[in-house]
Design an enzyme around this catalytic site. Structure first.
Site, PDB file in Angstrom:
ATOM      1  N   GLY A  31       0.798  -1.225   0.000  1.00 51.12           N
ATOM      2  CA  GLY A  31       0.000   0.000   0.000  1.00 51.12           C
ATOM      3  C   GLY A  31       0.830   1.274   0.000  1.00 51.12           C
ATOM      4  N   GLY A  36       5.294   3.678  -9.105  1.00 49.38           N
ATOM      5  CA  GLY A  36       5.949   2.370  -9.296  1.00 49.38           C
ATOM      6  C   GLY A  36       4.920   1.255  -9.210  1.00 49.38           C
ATOM      7  N   HIS A  37       4.097   1.315  -8.155  1.00 49.99           N
ATOM      8  CA  HIS A  37       3.034   0.304  -8.007  1.00 49.99           C
ATOM      9  C   HIS A  37       2.059   0.382  -9.189  1.00 49.99           C
ATOM     10  CE1 HIS A  37       3.902   1.150  -3.558  1.00 49.99           C
ATOM     11  NE2 HIS A  37       4.137  -0.138  -3.654  1.00 49.99           N
ATOM     12  N   GLY A 147       8.381  -5.614  -8.778  1.00 47.97           N
ATOM     13  CA  GLY A 147       9.266  -4.562  -9.277  1.00 47.97           C
ATOM     14  C   GLY A 147      10.732  -4.950  -9.174  1.00 47.97           C
ATOM     15  N   ARG A 187       8.681   4.474   1.301  1.00 45.27           N
ATOM     16  CA  ARG A 187       9.522   4.980   2.405  1.00 45.27           C
ATOM     17  C   ARG A 187      10.139   6.354   2.104  1.00 45.27           C
ATOM     18  NH1 ARG A 187      10.792  -0.884   3.244  1.00 45.27           N
ATOM     19  NH2 ARG A 187      10.052  -1.344   5.332  1.00 45.27           N
TER      20      ARG A 187
HETATM   21  P1  AMP Z   1       5.933  -2.573  -1.664  1.00 40.44           P
HETATM   22  O1  AMP Z   1       4.574  -1.975  -1.513  1.00 40.44           O
HETATM   23  O2  AMP Z   1       7.044  -1.621  -1.378  1.00 40.44           O
HETATM   24  O3  AMP Z   1       6.069  -3.908  -0.976  1.00 40.44           O
HETATM   25  O4  AMP Z   1       6.090  -2.887  -3.214  1.00 40.44           O
HETATM   26  C1  AMP Z   1       5.161  -3.670  -3.907  1.00 40.44           C
HETATM   27  C2  AMP Z   1       5.713  -3.999  -5.273  1.00 40.44           C
HETATM   28  O5  AMP Z   1       5.960  -2.794  -5.981  1.00 40.44           O
HETATM   29  C3  AMP Z   1       7.044  -4.750  -5.219  1.00 40.44           C
HETATM   30  O6  AMP Z   1       7.068  -5.745  -6.219  1.00 40.44           O
HETATM   31  C4  AMP Z   1       8.045  -3.678  -5.486  1.00 40.44           C
HETATM   32  O7  AMP Z   1       9.248  -4.140  -6.073  1.00 40.44           O
HETATM   33  C5  AMP Z   1       7.274  -2.806  -6.475  1.00 40.44           C
HETATM   34  N1  AMP Z   1       7.841  -1.461  -6.498  1.00 40.44           N
HETATM   35  C6  AMP Z   1       8.029  -0.630  -5.440  1.00 40.44           C
HETATM   36  N2  AMP Z   1       8.618   0.513  -5.841  1.00 40.44           N
HETATM   37  C7  AMP Z   1       8.815   0.398  -7.176  1.00 40.44           C
HETATM   38  C8  AMP Z   1       9.390   1.254  -8.170  1.00 40.44           C
HETATM   39  N3  AMP Z   1       9.893   2.440  -7.863  1.00 40.44           N
HETATM   40  N4  AMP Z   1       9.430   0.799  -9.432  1.00 40.44           N
HETATM   41  C9  AMP Z   1       8.939  -0.417  -9.761  1.00 40.44           C
HETATM   42  N5  AMP Z   1       8.375  -1.253  -8.872  1.00 40.44           N
HETATM   43  C10 AMP Z   1       8.317  -0.860  -7.602  1.00 40.44           C
END
Ligand code: AMP
Length: 282
Positions: A31, A36-37, A147, A187
């Protein structure tokens, strides 16, 4: 778009969709969604009949002194963003739903979880593989999107899927960056103004290492040293380099000396209280 909170309802929906011949793409997230998400979601939208986004801040992947309690959240905003991409299901289980009383099973990938981020976060990847394994069983995806920002995580998930014969395809998505180069991350919201202004130095230093590599410098140690020198020169705030290492992009083994492509340079930095990771293919 429908929001589902219960395991049972999620799995029933997935089984029914499967029976009706609909393909499912899963995008697992914690969340506080950013571009990126959203890029993962767009790719999922193109690939499958149904897109499931999970939003779950997974307690067991956080260490005792990490940021579980203050991890940023914005469910209302996240639901709007998912809706704008055309997501079908947002799966938002509670920790009690995922880890009910008596829960005592874990999925562990061994070797490649011990290095890089795993060296300083001993139970992190086991927490990730356990929850992702559960999410695969609950959402029954044909495709799951992750990602490249979390390069090691992607390698670990690919290993788990091969080793445990999950019947699905893992699709990696390139890092989405802010206009100044900083890799997008939930973050980043922790960074005070000065640290936010200094944080793009990380990507600049990685890009410079890439340039040096293309100019013929192919010794791992030299490139990593160039990155740390550049960061020391350009960041005035309190910061500490956790690791700068070069790994074989395909099998995640460390390249200690001469680099033979394809290789990726990976970094983890503590900028003030915020831990940032990034990587770049050389
Ligand atoms: P998180 O919410 O941080 O656990 O991320 C969820 C998914 O989004 C994971 O597969 C991450 O690698 C991907 N992700 C987070 N930040 C980025 C970004 N800047 N570019 C591409 N994918 C991302």
């Amino acid at each position: 778009m429908k929001q589902i909170n219960s395991n049972c309802e999620m799995q029933t929906f997935a089984r029914e969709s499967q029976r009706n011949g609909k393909s499912i793409a899963l995008v697992p997230t914690m969340g506080f969604l950013h571009e990126g998400h959203l890029e993962l979601m767009r790719r999922a939208r193109e690939k499958a009949d149904l897109v499931v986004v999970s939003i779950f801040v997974n307690p067991i992947q956080f260490g005792p002194n990490e940021d579980l309690d203050c991890y940023p959240r914005d469910l209302a905003g996240d639901l709007n963003k998912c809706d704008s991409i055309g997501v079908d299901i947002v799966f938002t289980p509670t920790p009690e739903e995922i880890y009910p009383d008596g829960f005592q099973t874990a999925v562990a990938v061994n070797k490649i979880t011990q290095v890089l981020c795993g060296a300083s976060r001993p139970n992190h990847f086991q927490g990730v593989t356990t929850v992702v394994g559960k999410l695969f069983n609950l959402t029954l995806p044909d495709f799951a999107f992750f990602g490249e920002k979390d390069f090691q995580q992607l390698a670990v998930i690919r290993r788990m899927v091969i080793d445990l014969n999950f019947p699905l395809e893992i699709i990696g998505v390139p890092i989405v960056r802010e206009s100044d180069g900083l890799a997008m991350s939930s973050r980043n919201a922790y960074l005070p103004a000065q640290q936010r202004a200094e944080a793009p130095a990380i990507y600049k230093a990685l890009s410079n290492a890439c340039k040096l590599y293309n100019q013929g410098i192919n010794k791992s140690e030299k490139l990593c040293k160039a990155v740390s020198n550049q960061l020391n020169k350009n960041i005035e705030s309190d910061f500490e380099i956790e690791y700068i290492e070069i790994y074989d992009s395909n099998n995640l083994t460390r390249i200690k000396n001469k680099i033979s492509s394809p290789a990726t340079i990976l970094i983890a930095v503590h900028l003030g209280k915020t831990r940032l990771i990034d990587n770049l293919q050389l």
